[in-house]
Design a protein around this motif. Structure first.
Motif, PDB file in Angstrom:
ATOM      1  N   CYS A 232       5.149  55.156 -81.568  1.00 16.13           N
ATOM      2  CA  CYS A 232       4.175  54.932 -82.630  1.00 16.13           C
ATOM      3  C   CYS A 232       2.781  55.005 -82.035  1.00 16.13           C
TER       4      CYS A 232
ATOM      5  N   GLN B 248      -0.199  55.197 -89.093  1.00 14.38           N
ATOM      6  CA  GLN B 248       0.796  55.023 -88.047  1.00 14.38           C
ATOM      7  C   GLN B 248       1.719  56.242 -87.989  1.00 14.38           C
TER       8      GLN B 248
ATOM      9  N   VAL C  30       4.921  57.752 -86.548  1.00 11.01           N
ATOM     10  CA  VAL C  30       6.169  57.334 -85.921  1.00 11.01           C
ATOM     11  C   VAL C  30       7.013  58.573 -85.648  1.00 11.01           C
TER      12      VAL C  30
ATOM     13  N   LYS D 219       3.069  53.901 -77.140  1.00  8.15           N
ATOM     14  CA  LYS D 219       4.168  52.996 -76.825  1.00  8.15           C
ATOM     15  C   LYS D 219       5.465  53.625 -77.299  1.00  8.15           C
TER      16      LYS D 219
ATOM     17  N   LEU E 239       7.509  51.332 -85.996  1.00  4.86           N
ATOM     18  CA  LEU E 239       6.367  50.591 -86.524  1.00  4.86           C
ATOM     19  C   LEU E 239       6.116  49.295 -85.756  1.00  4.86           C
ATOM     20  N   LYS E 240       7.153  48.702 -85.220  1.00  2.00           N
ATOM     21  CA  LYS E 240       6.987  47.493 -84.397  1.00  2.00           C
ATOM     22  C   LYS E 240       6.078  47.768 -83.196  1.00  2.00           C
ATOM     23  N   LEU E 241       6.095  49.010 -82.714  1.00  2.00           N
ATOM     24  CA  LEU E 241       5.288  49.381 -81.549  1.00  2.00           C
ATOM     25  C   LEU E 241       3.809  49.496 -81.875  1.00  2.00           C
ATOM     26  N   CYS E 242       3.475  49.744 -83.137  1.00  2.00           N
ATOM     27  CA  CYS E 242       2.076  49.897 -83.535  1.00  2.00           C
ATOM     28  C   CYS E 242       1.423  48.562 -83.877  1.00  2.00           C
ATOM     29  N   SER E 243       2.217  47.518 -84.042  1.00  2.00           N
ATOM     30  CA  SER E 243       1.620  46.231 -84.450  1.00  2.00           C
ATOM     31  C   SER E 243       1.167  45.420 -83.254  1.00  2.00           C
TER      32      SER E 243
ATOM     33  N   ASP F 296      11.366  51.653 -88.751  1.00  2.00           N
ATOM     34  CA  ASP F 296      11.032  50.233 -88.544  1.00  2.00           C
ATOM     35  C   ASP F 296      10.866  49.911 -87.057  1.00  2.00           C
ATOM     36  N   GLU F 297      11.741  50.444 -86.214  1.00  2.00           N
ATOM     37  CA  GLU F 297      11.620  50.215 -84.768  1.00  2.00           C
ATOM     38  C   GLU F 297      10.317  50.790 -84.240  1.00  2.00           C
TER      39      GLU F 297
ATOM     40  N   ALA G  20       9.998  53.077 -77.270  1.00  2.00           N
ATOM     41  CA  ALA G  20      11.121  52.167 -77.062  1.00  2.00           C
ATOM     42  C   ALA G  20      12.414  52.962 -77.166  1.00  2.00           C
TER      43      ALA G  20
END
Length: 124
Positions: free
Chosen positions: A60, A68, A70, A36, A120-124, A117-118, A38
């Motif tokens: 990520c 993870q 990134v 993923k 890591l949002k993709l891995c959740s 942080d941006e 962004a």
């Protein structure tokens, strides 16, 4: 052969039969992990933007141990490590060449955490 030898052979066959082969993760095809990404930009983060180029993509993906990874992907397609897991993999370029110095605290660099942080949002 004595019964003890048959028993040992049987146990060895049983033990090797219970251990399954681990299949490699496919790189391409329907079972390949989906990466993923962004878009991120200086316009989006204003004064917090930590890079010398104005935009790119964060990515990520989970490694085989669940870590993870990134990364930052520049418009030229080059991929740079953002976090320690990505850096430790040795598969990505170091981000240091694109990392802006912190004008308020030389020779420190700007906080790259906003991009991590941006990602890591993709891995959740």
């Amino acid at each position: 052969m004595s019964w003890k030898k048959y028993m040992v052979i049987g146990l060895l066959l049983l033990a090797t039969g219970c251990v399954g082969e681990q299949q490699p993760t496919p790189v391409f095809g329907p079972a390949a992990p989906q990466v993923k990404t962004a878009a991120v930009s200086e316009e989006q983060f204003k004064d917090q933007w930590p890079l010398t180029i104005s935009s790119g993509r964060v990515s990520c993906v989970l490694n085989s141990r669940g870590g993870q990874i990134v990364t930052f992907i520049a418009s030229d397609g080059k991929e740079y490590s953002l976090n320690g897991t990505a850096k430790g993999s040795g598969n990505f370029l170091p981000i240091e060449g694109l990392w802006k110095p912190d004008p308020t605290n030389p020779p420190a660099k700007k906080n790259i955490g906003v991009l991590i942080d941006e990602g890591l949002k993709l891995c959740s």
